[in-house]
Design an enzyme around this catalytic site. Structure first.
Site, mmCIF file in Angstrom:
data_model
loop_
_atom_site.group_PDB
_atom_site.id
_atom_site.type_symbol
_atom_site.label_atom_id
_atom_site.label_comp_id
_atom_site.label_asym_id
_atom_site.label_seq_id
_atom_site.Cartn_x
_atom_site.Cartn_y
_atom_site.Cartn_z
ATOM 1 N N ARG A 111 60.385 48.433 24.063
ATOM 2 C CA ARG A 111 60.980 48.293 22.736
ATOM 3 C C ARG A 111 61.682 49.577 22.283
ATOM 4 O O ARG A 111 62.652 49.535 21.544
ATOM 5 C CB ARG A 111 59.882 47.928 21.742
ATOM 6 C CG ARG A 111 60.353 46.902 20.768
ATOM 7 C CD ARG A 111 59.290 46.317 19.942
ATOM 8 N NE ARG A 111 57.987 46.951 20.133
ATOM 9 C CZ ARG A 111 56.866 46.435 19.703
ATOM 10 N NH1 ARG A 111 56.877 45.289 19.092
ATOM 11 N NH2 ARG A 111 55.712 47.035 19.877
ATOM 12 N N LYS B 97 47.546 41.801 36.713
ATOM 13 C CA LYS B 97 46.323 41.254 36.151
ATOM 14 C C LYS B 97 46.156 41.752 34.726
ATOM 15 O O LYS B 97 46.760 42.785 34.420
ATOM 16 C CB LYS B 97 45.126 41.648 37.013
ATOM 17 C CG LYS B 97 44.898 43.156 37.040
ATOM 18 C CD LYS B 97 43.565 43.494 37.592
ATOM 19 C CE LYS B 97 42.506 43.469 36.541
ATOM 20 N NZ LYS B 97 42.287 44.768 35.879
ATOM 21 N N HIS C 79 45.847 44.755 43.162
ATOM 22 C CA HIS C 79 46.140 45.932 43.989
ATOM 23 C C HIS C 79 45.040 46.230 45.007
ATOM 24 O O HIS C 79 45.281 46.911 45.989
ATOM 25 C CB HIS C 79 46.492 47.148 43.131
ATOM 26 C CG HIS C 79 45.327 47.841 42.501
ATOM 27 N ND1 HIS C 79 44.708 47.381 41.367
ATOM 28 C CD2 HIS C 79 44.662 48.979 42.838
ATOM 29 C CE1 HIS C 79 43.722 48.207 41.042
ATOM 30 N NE2 HIS C 79 43.672 49.175 41.912
ATOM 31 N N LYS D 169 45.122 47.777 49.306
ATOM 32 C CA LYS D 169 44.498 49.004 49.807
ATOM 33 C C LYS D 169 44.354 48.903 51.322
ATOM 34 O O LYS D 169 43.926 47.861 51.841
ATOM 35 C CB LYS D 169 43.114 49.213 49.161
ATOM 36 C CG LYS D 169 43.190 49.582 47.670
ATOM 37 C CD LYS D 169 41.783 49.759 47.101
ATOM 38 C CE LYS D 169 41.802 49.881 45.591
ATOM 39 N NZ LYS D 169 42.120 51.212 45.092
ATOM 40 N N GLU E 81 32.686 53.404 38.942
ATOM 41 C CA GLU E 81 33.615 54.418 38.445
ATOM 42 C C GLU E 81 32.840 55.391 37.583
ATOM 43 O O GLU E 81 31.957 54.977 36.817
ATOM 44 C CB GLU E 81 34.716 53.768 37.612
ATOM 45 C CG GLU E 81 35.635 52.892 38.439
ATOM 46 C CD GLU E 81 36.747 52.293 37.589
ATOM 47 O OE1 GLU E 81 37.866 52.810 37.651
ATOM 48 O OE2 GLU E 81 36.483 51.330 36.860
ATOM 49 N N ASP F 33 37.539 42.440 34.216
ATOM 50 C CA ASP F 33 38.441 43.526 34.627
ATOM 51 C C ASP F 33 38.364 43.792 36.122
ATOM 52 O O ASP F 33 39.359 44.143 36.745
ATOM 53 C CB ASP F 33 38.060 44.796 33.844
ATOM 54 C CG ASP F 33 39.029 45.945 34.070
ATOM 55 O OD1 ASP F 33 40.251 45.716 33.947
ATOM 56 O OD2 ASP F 33 38.576 47.065 34.368
ATOM 57 N N HIS G 231 39.534 41.723 41.526
ATOM 58 C CA HIS G 231 39.440 42.619 42.688
ATOM 59 C C HIS G 231 38.245 42.297 43.594
ATOM 60 O O HIS G 231 38.381 42.155 44.800
ATOM 61 C CB HIS G 231 39.299 44.077 42.233
ATOM 62 C CG HIS G 231 40.399 44.545 41.322
ATOM 63 N ND1 HIS G 231 41.705 44.159 41.481
ATOM 64 C CD2 HIS G 231 40.389 45.380 40.247
ATOM 65 C CE1 HIS G 231 42.452 44.745 40.544
ATOM 66 N NE2 HIS G 231 41.672 45.478 39.784
ATOM 67 N N LYS H 119 31.604 51.176 34.542
ATOM 68 C CA LYS H 119 32.191 52.452 34.120
ATOM 69 C C LYS H 119 31.045 53.409 33.816
ATOM 70 O O LYS H 119 29.936 52.981 33.473
ATOM 71 C CB LYS H 119 33.004 52.259 32.841
ATOM 72 C CG LYS H 119 34.126 51.224 32.950
ATOM 73 C CD LYS H 119 35.400 51.816 33.488
ATOM 74 C CE LYS H 119 36.560 50.832 33.419
ATOM 75 N NZ LYS H 119 37.646 51.188 34.331
HETATM 76 C C1 BG6 Z 1 42.103 48.160 37.309
HETATM 77 C C2 BG6 Z 1 41.160 48.078 36.138
HETATM 78 O O1 BG6 Z 1 42.543 46.892 37.690
HETATM 79 O O2 BG6 Z 1 41.439 48.776 38.390
HETATM 80 C C3 BG6 Z 1 40.639 49.445 35.761
HETATM 81 O O3 BG6 Z 1 41.820 47.500 35.037
HETATM 82 C C4 BG6 Z 1 40.045 50.141 36.951
HETATM 83 O O4 BG6 Z 1 39.691 49.361 34.714
HETATM 84 C C5 BG6 Z 1 41.000 50.095 38.131
HETATM 85 O O5 BG6 Z 1 39.762 51.467 36.602
HETATM 86 C C6 BG6 Z 1 40.327 50.607 39.377
HETATM 87 O O6 BG6 Z 1 41.287 50.716 40.389
HETATM 88 P P1 BG6 Z 1 41.065 51.720 41.594
HETATM 89 O O7 BG6 Z 1 42.202 51.445 42.501
HETATM 90 O O8 BG6 Z 1 41.086 53.103 41.004
HETATM 91 O O9 BG6 Z 1 39.729 51.386 42.158
#
Ligand code: BG6
Length: 494
Positions: free
Chosen positions: A39, A162, A192, A196, A230, A249, A254, A344
């Site tokens: 925007r 996502k 993603h 990997k 994480e 999430d 994933h 987290k």
């Molecule tokens: C994302 C999540 O899809 O993946 C995040 O929204 C997360 O919350 C991230 O931190 C983790 O990705 P990676 O590649 O660092 O494991």
């Protein structure tokens, strides 16, 4: 490549560095150009300047070449506009016509609530597949307006970040909306994790070797643990995360894709739909929980301090930790628990898959001091940050008597290959440009994984949890340990 959400975090942290890196390696088509949208009013030059800073900052383990940047930046363009405003799409159409590219890749990196808005407008403006006037898209919107401003004859693909929906119903509704403008074969839902290297390697490891597959089943595998931990918190994404939570999430997408890769059957050929059929079949085989089973099969956690993060409701019931036990109902896996967890503010960043094999059928050596640990055979597929594979077994400790000790045989990517692995985004962007969807999720896969987590989401949505229930820097709530203990298992926290 048209990026919606070009001023956002993902574009700066991941997309632009990945595209720049592809340019560096000369893996982009010669005619490649980017049109960014957000925007904020900005000139092309101001956009280039912003991206320059971002790429320099976020380009991890790669060199930055100023000369290359100059030629790369000449192909960066910017069109400002509100996603709700039809004029934006006219402006985009005009820009694409001016650039005269045949193939257009739309990348949706906006807030998810805009996905259907953008797709709808692309259709109306004749910028979707229907705008090509080809007959290849049976489900394309026949009411799409005339102006095919983009050069005819190429392709129009759309990459969707996502989260794809926030539950099963919304994912289905989004699929329907997208299919009015783009046929399924032009829709690339990105996850993603599938890009990997270490996740792709699961397929190589399982199906490129002859020695593991015979053991890869309920006769030999006792249980499987999949962890994505994480150490960071929500890092300024409080508002988004509060709506999502750990189950949505990380697990719905994933980790269930990783599970599918670990547990699926080999495909007859290595072709996109053959591989995706197997992943989809596996996801459909996950046993769906009854609501009353959820407390025994899934655990929600929230770290102390989450409620004080910016943008987070002080009474939020959102999970920052989720763990679940899944069972796969097929001949290969019946009765084998798959424990999956993500959180987290855990003690460290680690993603891995631990395959725990059954004990030797007869205990020849006594346990006790120096004796074999219970269940010594463990295969660990290390996804990140360490990248590799370890196999644990027991070995005789030197000296008199038969004292056993667990030892490990390790493969490490860095030492074996000695070269940088491409980032997941580099891999996935090249794939979508080539039209290879193997590592992208298909409609049926997304819906099957929502179906698997939906009872947990529904049950948790009806509960009032006693949050926070874990301290930052610990391995999550005690209930997650109890969930495994009920089956005589224990999380492998290393
Ligand atoms: C994302 C999540 O899809 O993946 C995040 O929204 C997360 O919350 C991230 O931190 C983790 O990705 P990676 O590649 O660092 O494991």
């Amino acid at each position: 490549m048209v990026i919606f959400g070009a001023n956002g975090d993902l574009t700066k942290r991941k997309l632009l560095p990945a595209v720049y890196r592809l340019a560096y390696e000369r893996r982009l088509p010669g005619s490649f150009a980017i049109v960014g949208n957000s925007r904020t009013p900005m000139s092309d030059d101001a956009f280039r300047e912003k991206m320059y800073e971002a790429v320099k900052h976020f380009l991890e383990d790669s060199p930055f070449d100023e000369d290359l940047w100059t030629s790369f930046a000449a192909n960066l363009h910017y069109v400002a506009g509100d996603l709700n405003d039809p004029k934006l799409y006219q402006d985009l159409g005009a820009k694409l016509a001016e650039l005269g590219r045949r193939n257009v890749l739309y990348y949706l990196s906006t807030q998810p609530s805009y996905y259907s808005v953008v797709v709808g407008h692309l259709g109306t403006a004749g910028l979707g597949t229907a705008g090509l006037g080809t007959s290849g898209s049976g489900s394309a919107d026949s009411k799409a307006a005339e102006p095919a401003q983009v050069q005819p004859g190429g392709w129009r693909r759309i990459v969707i970040e996502k989260p794809f929906g926030h539950d099963l119903d919304s994912a289905r509704a989004l699929n329907n909306c997208i299919h009015r403008v783009f046929p399924e074969e032009e829709v690339y839902r990105i996850d993603h994790y599938l890009g990997k290297e270490t996740v792709q390697n699961i397929i190589a490891f399982r199906f490129g070797n002859g020695i593991f597959e015979p053991l890869w089943n309920r006769r030999y595998v006792n249980h499987v643990q999949i962890t994505a931990a994480e150490s960071i918190g929500v890092e300024g994404r409080g508002a988004y995360y509060q709506e999502a939570g750990a189950l949505r999430d990380m697990i719905q997408n994933h980790l269930l894709q990783v599970t599918a890769t670990i547990a699926m059957e080999p495909s007859a050929v290595f072709e996109p739909d053959a591989v995706r059929d197997e992943r989809a079949k596996l996801l459909r085989s996950i046993r769906i929980l009854h609501p009353e089973e959820v407390p025994a099969y899934a655990v929600a956690g929230q770290y102390r301090g989450f409620r004080e993060e910016p943008g987070v409701n002080p009474e939020t019931q959102t999970d920052t930790y989720a763990a679940a036990t899944f069972f796969i109902e097929n001949w290969r896996w019946a009765g084998v628990p798959f424990y999956i967890r993500s959180g987290k503010k855990l003690p460290k960043r680690v993603t891995d898959i631990a395959i725990h094999f059954n004990d030797a059928p007869h205990a020849l050596f006594s346990s006790g001091d120096g004796g074999p640990p219970a269940r010594p055979n463990l295969l660990i597929l290390r996804i990140q940050p360490e990248e590799g594979i370890s196999l644990r077994f027991v070995s005789k400790q030197p000296g008199s008597g038969m004292r056993l000790r667990p030892v490990s045989m390790d493969f490490n990517y860095g030492t074996s290959f000695g070269e940088r692995s491409p980032s997941a985004y580099e891999t996935l962007l090249v794939d979508v440009m080539k039209g290879d969807p193997t590592l992208y999720t298909r409609q049926d896969m997304v819906e099957a994984s929502w179906r698997a987590v939906q009872p947990i989401l529904d049950y948790w949505g009806s509960q009032k949890f006693d949050f926070p229930n874990y301290e930052p820097g610990t391995w999550g709530p005690a209930a997650a340990d109890a969930m495994l203990a009920r089956r005589g298992h224990q999380w492998r926290n290393s």
